[in-house]
Design an enzyme around this catalytic site. Structure first.
Site, PDB file in Angstrom:
ATOM      1  N   GLU A 162     -12.507  15.513  15.243  1.00 47.75           N
ATOM      2  CA  GLU A 162     -13.752  15.812  15.967  1.00 47.75           C
ATOM      3  C   GLU A 162     -15.011  15.906  15.105  1.00 47.75           C
ATOM      4  O   GLU A 162     -15.810  16.827  15.264  1.00 47.75           O
ATOM      5  CB  GLU A 162     -13.569  17.111  16.772  1.00 47.75           C
ATOM      6  CG  GLU A 162     -12.374  17.056  17.717  1.00 47.75           C
ATOM      7  CD  GLU A 162     -12.155  18.354  18.497  1.00 47.75           C
ATOM      8  OE1 GLU A 162     -12.901  19.323  18.279  1.00 47.75           O
ATOM      9  OE2 GLU A 162     -11.234  18.386  19.330  1.00 47.75           O
ATOM     10  N   ASN A 203      -9.630  11.430  14.879  1.00 48.84           N
ATOM     11  CA  ASN A 203      -9.130  11.891  16.176  1.00 48.84           C
ATOM     12  C   ASN A 203     -10.240  12.644  16.909  1.00 48.84           C
ATOM     13  O   ASN A 203     -10.939  13.455  16.302  1.00 48.84           O
ATOM     14  CB  ASN A 203      -7.940  12.839  15.906  1.00 48.84           C
ATOM     15  CG  ASN A 203      -7.130  13.178  17.127  1.00 48.84           C
ATOM     16  OD1 ASN A 203      -6.712  12.287  17.863  1.00 48.84           O
ATOM     17  ND2 ASN A 203      -6.885  14.473  17.356  1.00 48.84           N
ATOM     18  N   HIS A 239      -7.966  14.494  26.655  1.00 45.38           N
ATOM     19  CA  HIS A 239      -8.030  15.712  27.484  1.00 45.38           C
ATOM     20  C   HIS A 239      -8.869  15.376  28.714  1.00 45.38           C
ATOM     21  O   HIS A 239     -10.080  15.561  28.732  1.00 45.38           O
ATOM     22  CB  HIS A 239      -8.638  16.873  26.685  1.00 45.38           C
ATOM     23  CG  HIS A 239      -7.773  17.317  25.557  1.00 45.38           C
ATOM     24  ND1 HIS A 239      -6.523  17.877  25.757  1.00 45.38           N
ATOM     25  CD2 HIS A 239      -7.944  17.261  24.221  1.00 45.38           C
ATOM     26  CE1 HIS A 239      -5.974  18.152  24.588  1.00 45.38           C
ATOM     27  NE2 HIS A 239      -6.812  17.787  23.636  1.00 45.38           N
ATOM     28  N   GLU A 268      -3.348  13.580  22.493  1.00 54.52           N
ATOM     29  CA  GLU A 268      -3.281  14.953  23.043  1.00 54.52           C
ATOM     30  C   GLU A 268      -3.422  14.922  24.562  1.00 54.52           C
ATOM     31  O   GLU A 268      -4.141  15.735  25.156  1.00 54.52           O
ATOM     32  CB  GLU A 268      -4.401  15.834  22.455  1.00 54.52           C
ATOM     33  CG  GLU A 268      -4.399  15.893  20.944  1.00 54.52           C
ATOM     34  CD  GLU A 268      -5.468  16.807  20.363  1.00 54.52           C
ATOM     35  OE1 GLU A 268      -6.060  17.622  21.103  1.00 54.52           O
ATOM     36  OE2 GLU A 268      -5.715  16.704  19.149  1.00 54.52           O
ATOM     37  N   ASP A 270      -3.575  15.392  28.295  1.00 55.05           N
ATOM     38  CA  ASP A 270      -3.314  16.265  29.446  1.00 55.05           C
ATOM     39  C   ASP A 270      -4.386  15.967  30.493  1.00 55.05           C
ATOM     40  O   ASP A 270      -5.469  15.495  30.172  1.00 55.05           O
ATOM     41  CB  ASP A 270      -3.186  17.758  29.102  1.00 55.05           C
ATOM     42  CG  ASP A 270      -4.310  18.355  28.290  1.00 55.05           C
ATOM     43  OD1 ASP A 270      -5.410  17.752  28.236  1.00 55.05           O
ATOM     44  OD2 ASP A 270      -4.110  19.442  27.711  1.00 55.05           O
TER      45      ASP A 270
HETATM   46  C1  XIL Z   1      -5.723  23.805  20.904  1.00 55.88           C
HETATM   47  C2  XIL Z   1      -4.391  24.531  21.034  1.00 55.88           C
HETATM   48  O1  XIL Z   1      -3.605  23.909  22.019  1.00 55.88           O
HETATM   49  C3  XIL Z   1      -4.603  25.978  21.370  1.00 55.88           C
HETATM   50  O2  XIL Z   1      -3.373  26.687  21.382  1.00 55.88           O
HETATM   51  C4  XIL Z   1      -5.559  26.604  20.351  1.00 55.88           C
HETATM   52  O3  XIL Z   1      -5.816  27.942  20.684  1.00 55.88           O
HETATM   53  C5  XIL Z   1      -6.839  25.804  20.276  1.00 55.88           C
HETATM   54  O4  XIL Z   1      -6.546  24.460  19.973  1.00 55.88           O
HETATM   55  N1  XIL Z   1      -8.344  19.457  20.440  1.00 55.88           N
HETATM   56  C6  XIL Z   1      -7.462  19.537  19.395  1.00 55.88           C
HETATM   57  C7  XIL Z   1      -6.360  20.513  19.434  1.00 55.88           C
HETATM   58  O5  XIL Z   1      -7.538  18.715  18.464  1.00 55.88           O
HETATM   59  O6  XIL Z   1      -6.025  20.979  18.154  1.00 55.88           O
HETATM   60  C8  XIL Z   1      -6.670  21.678  20.342  1.00 55.88           C
HETATM   61  O7  XIL Z   1      -5.512  22.500  20.450  1.00 55.88           O
HETATM   62  C9  XIL Z   1      -7.124  21.180  21.687  1.00 55.88           C
HETATM   63  C10 XIL Z   1      -8.372  20.344  21.560  1.00 55.88           C
END
Ligand code: XIL
Length: 349
Positions: A162, A203, A239, A268, A270
């Site tokens: 990020e 990422n 996300h 990641e 979801d």
């Molecule tokens: C999130 C985790 O799932 C949580 O448990 C934590 O409190 C915060 O981070 N982007 C990312 C991940 O790259 O590392 C993050 O994970 C979600 C957003």
């Protein structure tokens, strides 16, 4: 053999105990027992993974499902800086090792996440008044120690997580402020020195579609490649949220990064929704999961998909997005949702 690319990279893991069995998708004619998501993905030279929640590992059914259904994982939190270097120069890989052990025991490809990010940093780092030379030395040591510790065990690393704002400008992080934009190339070079075989990724989120942020990554990857910086992949977190619409340019976007000569991955995934979940929303969610899966399968260099957890029981969404949830393909009771079957279908085509 260009289309063997992903599996060839994964095959390097055979020495580390990973065995992916490529099963022709059409071989069973519907007679054999249903294959897992991991098996279906392997038949397409891909992995299908889910992040591991170490708290969840104590939950036998959760752990069984994760090991059974997926052929890749990453640590949700345990390899972040606060966890691995809680005091300056003092490294702790205890929890990360648990996840890596779980992955190896179950023949899962392991993705390392993440070497540097502006969140979940230890206080000693954020509170220090560092000169550029000091911070550069800290960063180099952190990356070197962590990557070396997992050398030969991590298939890939999210080296920088990020680093850009939504408009494609550099995010004002401690690293950017003190070191300037060159920190990114340095980080990749140090990681590559520590494990020359690991695939090194950028990422981020909100980069699934073509827009200012993904444009900025595209330009960065292109210039890093031109400078000979060892970058091998672009990670699209994924996300997504039903209320914001589907990223319709996903496949085209994945392809334009692949065309730069790097791998791409959904890292990641979801798909959250405003609660309560309804049958309609769950059906839309299922279609989105299938569409993301198809987009990856349509791009030769899309090596795999990682869900950010597999069950709503341990999802990060409700805590971070109040009023939203139900984001994963298994519900809070560990039962498969329509999304699970939609992914299966997409992987079977
Ligand atoms: C999130 C985790 O799932 C949580 O448990 C934590 O409190 C915060 O981070 N982007 C990312 C991940 O790259 O590392 C993050 O994970 C979600 C957003």
């Amino acid at each position: 053999m260009a289309h063997r690319h992903a599996l060839a990279a994964l095959a390097a893991f055979a020495t580390a105990g990973l065995v992916l069995t490529a099963v022709p998708a059409s071989a069973d004619g519907g007679r054999r027992p249903a294959k897992t998501l991991g098996e279906l993905a392997a038949a397409k030279d891909r992995y299908f993974g889910a992040a591991t929640d170490v708290v969840g590992l104590a939950d036998a059914e959760y752990a069984r499902q994760l090991a059974h259904e997926f052929n890749s994982t990453t640590a949700g939190n345990e390899l972040k800086w606060y966890a691995t270097e809680p005091q300056q120069g003092v490294f702790d890989f205890t929890l990360g090792d648990q996840v890596v052990h779980f992955a190896r025991k179950n023949n899962m490809v392991f993705r390392g996440h993440t070497l540097m990010w502006h969140n979940q940093l230890p206080d000693w780092l954020t509170n220090g008044a560092w000169t550029a030379d000091q911070l550069r030395a800290i960063l180099k040591n952190h990356i070197t120690q962590e990557v070396r510790h997992y050398r030969g065990k991590a298939y890939s690393w999210d080296v920088v997580n990020e680093p850009f704002n939504e408009d494609g400008t550099y995010r004002d992080t401690i690293f950017y402020r003190i070191l300037g934009p060159g920190y990114i190339a340095d980080a990749f070079r140090w990681a590559h020195e520590a494990d020359p075989h690991a695939k090194l990724y950028l990422n981020d989120y909100n980069v699934e579609y073509i827009g200012p942020k993904s444009d900025a990554y595209h330009a960065l990857v292109k210039s890093l490649k031109a400078e000979g910086v060892p970058i091998h992949g672009m990670g699209f977190q994924g996300h997504l949220a039903l209320q914001y619409g589907y990223p319709t340019t996903l496949q085209e976007n994945l392809q334009r990064f692949a065309d730069l000569g790097v791998d791409v991955a959904i890292t990641e995934l979801d798909i959250r929704m405003l609660l309560p979940a309804t049958d309609d929303k769950l059906a839309t969610q299922a279609k989105w999961y299938a569409d993301v899966t198809k987009a990856c399968l349509a791009v030769r260099r899309c090596v795999g998909i990682t869900l950010w957890g597999h069950t709503d029981k341990y999802s990060w969404i409700p805590a971070f997005f109040p009023g939203e949830g139900a984001a994963l393909p298994y519900d809070e009771n560990l039962n498969p949702k329509p999304a699970y079957y939609a992914i299966r279908d997409a992987l079977s085509q």
